[in-house]
Scaffold this motif. Sequence first.
Motif, mmCIF file in Angstrom:
data_model
loop_
_atom_site.group_PDB
_atom_site.id
_atom_site.type_symbol
_atom_site.label_atom_id
_atom_site.label_comp_id
_atom_site.label_asym_id
_atom_site.label_seq_id
_atom_site.Cartn_x
_atom_site.Cartn_y
_atom_site.Cartn_z
ATOM 1 N N LYS A 1 11.646 -7.018 3.944
ATOM 2 C CA LYS A 1 13.028 -6.801 4.396
ATOM 3 C C LYS A 1 13.967 -6.360 3.283
ATOM 4 O O LYS A 1 15.014 -5.795 3.542
ATOM 5 C CB LYS A 1 13.577 -8.043 5.113
ATOM 6 N N ASN A 2 13.599 -6.606 2.022
ATOM 7 C CA ASN A 2 14.402 -6.132 0.887
ATOM 8 C C ASN A 2 14.012 -4.723 0.458
ATOM 9 O O ASN A 2 14.591 -4.177 -0.475
ATOM 10 C CB ASN A 2 14.251 -7.081 -0.302
ATOM 11 N N CYS A 3 13.010 -4.155 1.120
ATOM 12 C CA CYS A 3 12.491 -2.822 0.810
ATOM 13 C C CYS A 3 12.023 -2.740 -0.642
ATOM 14 O O CYS A 3 12.285 -1.775 -1.353
ATOM 15 C CB CYS A 3 13.507 -1.733 1.125
ATOM 16 N N SER A 4 11.334 -3.777 -1.072
ATOM 17 C CA SER A 4 10.773 -3.790 -2.427
ATOM 18 C C SER A 4 9.269 -4.026 -2.314
ATOM 19 O O SER A 4 8.749 -4.252 -1.234
ATOM 20 C CB SER A 4 11.430 -4.889 -3.260
ATOM 21 N N GLY A 5 8.577 -3.943 -3.406
ATOM 22 C CA GLY A 5 7.135 -4.154 -3.403
ATOM 23 C C GLY A 5 6.389 -2.905 -2.979
ATOM 24 O O GLY A 5 6.822 -1.784 -3.238
ATOM 25 N N ARG A 6 5.279 -3.109 -2.301
ATOM 26 C CA ARG A 6 4.422 -2.002 -1.883
ATOM 27 C C ARG A 6 4.048 -2.153 -0.422
ATOM 28 O O ARG A 6 4.073 -3.232 0.125
ATOM 29 C CB ARG A 6 3.140 -1.987 -2.723
ATOM 30 N N ARG A 7 3.689 -1.010 0.182
ATOM 31 C CA ARG A 7 3.135 -1.043 1.533
ATOM 32 C C ARG A 7 1.769 -0.372 1.454
ATOM 33 O O ARG A 7 1.509 0.458 0.586
ATOM 34 C CB ARG A 7 4.049 -0.381 2.557
ATOM 35 N N THR A 8 0.889 -0.750 2.352
ATOM 36 C CA THR A 8 -0.487 -0.254 2.295
ATOM 37 C C THR A 8 -0.935 0.334 3.633
ATOM 38 O O THR A 8 -0.307 0.119 4.672
ATOM 39 C CB THR A 8 -1.461 -1.387 1.918
ATOM 40 N N ILE A 9 -2.013 1.059 3.540
ATOM 41 C CA ILE A 9 -2.643 1.657 4.706
ATOM 42 C C ILE A 9 -4.150 1.468 4.507
ATOM 43 O O ILE A 9 -4.626 1.416 3.377
ATOM 44 C CB ILE A 9 -2.267 3.156 4.814
ATOM 45 N N THR A 10 -4.889 1.324 5.584
ATOM 46 C CA THR A 10 -6.328 1.140 5.483
ATOM 47 C C THR A 10 -7.039 2.446 5.820
ATOM 48 O O THR A 10 -6.738 3.067 6.841
ATOM 49 C CB THR A 10 -6.797 0.032 6.463
ATOM 50 N N ALA A 11 -7.959 2.843 4.951
ATOM 51 C CA ALA A 11 -8.754 4.045 5.185
ATOM 52 C C ALA A 11 -10.201 3.626 5.431
ATOM 53 O O ALA A 11 -10.776 2.886 4.639
ATOM 54 C CB ALA A 11 -8.684 4.975 3.982
ATOM 55 N N THR A 12 -10.763 4.070 6.555
ATOM 56 C CA THR A 12 -12.169 3.794 6.846
ATOM 57 C C THR A 12 -12.895 5.109 7.084
ATOM 58 O O THR A 12 -12.320 6.051 7.628
ATOM 59 C CB THR A 12 -12.331 2.889 8.095
ATOM 60 N N CYS A 13 -14.136 5.161 6.650
ATOM 61 C CA CYS A 13 -14.951 6.355 6.849
ATOM 62 C C CYS A 13 -15.563 6.277 8.248
ATOM 63 O O CYS A 13 -16.196 5.279 8.596
ATOM 64 C CB CYS A 13 -16.043 6.430 5.789
ATOM 65 N N GLN A 14 -15.347 7.316 9.040
ATOM 66 C CA GLN A 14 -15.850 7.311 10.412
ATOM 67 C C GLN A 14 -16.682 8.549 10.694
ATOM 68 O O GLN A 14 -16.456 9.609 10.099
ATOM 69 C CB GLN A 14 -14.699 7.208 11.407
ATOM 70 N N MET A 15 -17.637 8.383 11.587
ATOM 71 C CA MET A 15 -18.508 9.486 11.977
ATOM 72 C C MET A 15 -18.341 9.728 13.469
ATOM 73 O O MET A 15 -18.373 8.791 14.266
ATOM 74 C CB MET A 15 -19.969 9.149 11.658
ATOM 75 N N ASP A 16 -18.111 10.995 13.820
ATOM 76 C CA ASP A 16 -17.975 11.379 15.224
ATOM 77 C C ASP A 16 -19.358 11.620 15.814
ATOM 78 O O ASP A 16 -20.128 12.433 15.294
ATOM 79 C CB ASP A 16 -17.133 12.654 15.350
#
Length: 106
Positions: free
Chosen positions: A16-31
């Motif tokens: 809520k203070n807009c500090s620190g870091r944000r993350t996203i998860t990346a996964t390897c996928q096969m169609d």
Amino acid sequence: HFYKRWHMSEWNKCNKNCSGRRTITATCQMDLETGTITVDEEECRQLKPLAEQICTPNLCDYWESGPWSTCSSSCGIGLQERTVVCLNMSGYSSNACLEKRPENRR
């Protein structure tokens, strides 16, 4: 040979203070012909995408939605509307919201 690619989750929100870091998860996928499966990261030939960002004020703009109006028709098909505005951390109007704009009509 089946196509393998990186699939990205949604970014998590900054605090809520807009500090620190944000993350996203990346996964390897096969169609496959029957759908998509997750496979070992080594299977994806491309470099794994960056999965972290430093939170800055422009990442913290957010959508504020007002209440839905009463339905425009008492029977049958009608329309409801609401106000949807993008605000910055100070509560002022902004045009830098990164997330998809919520619906303002239904």
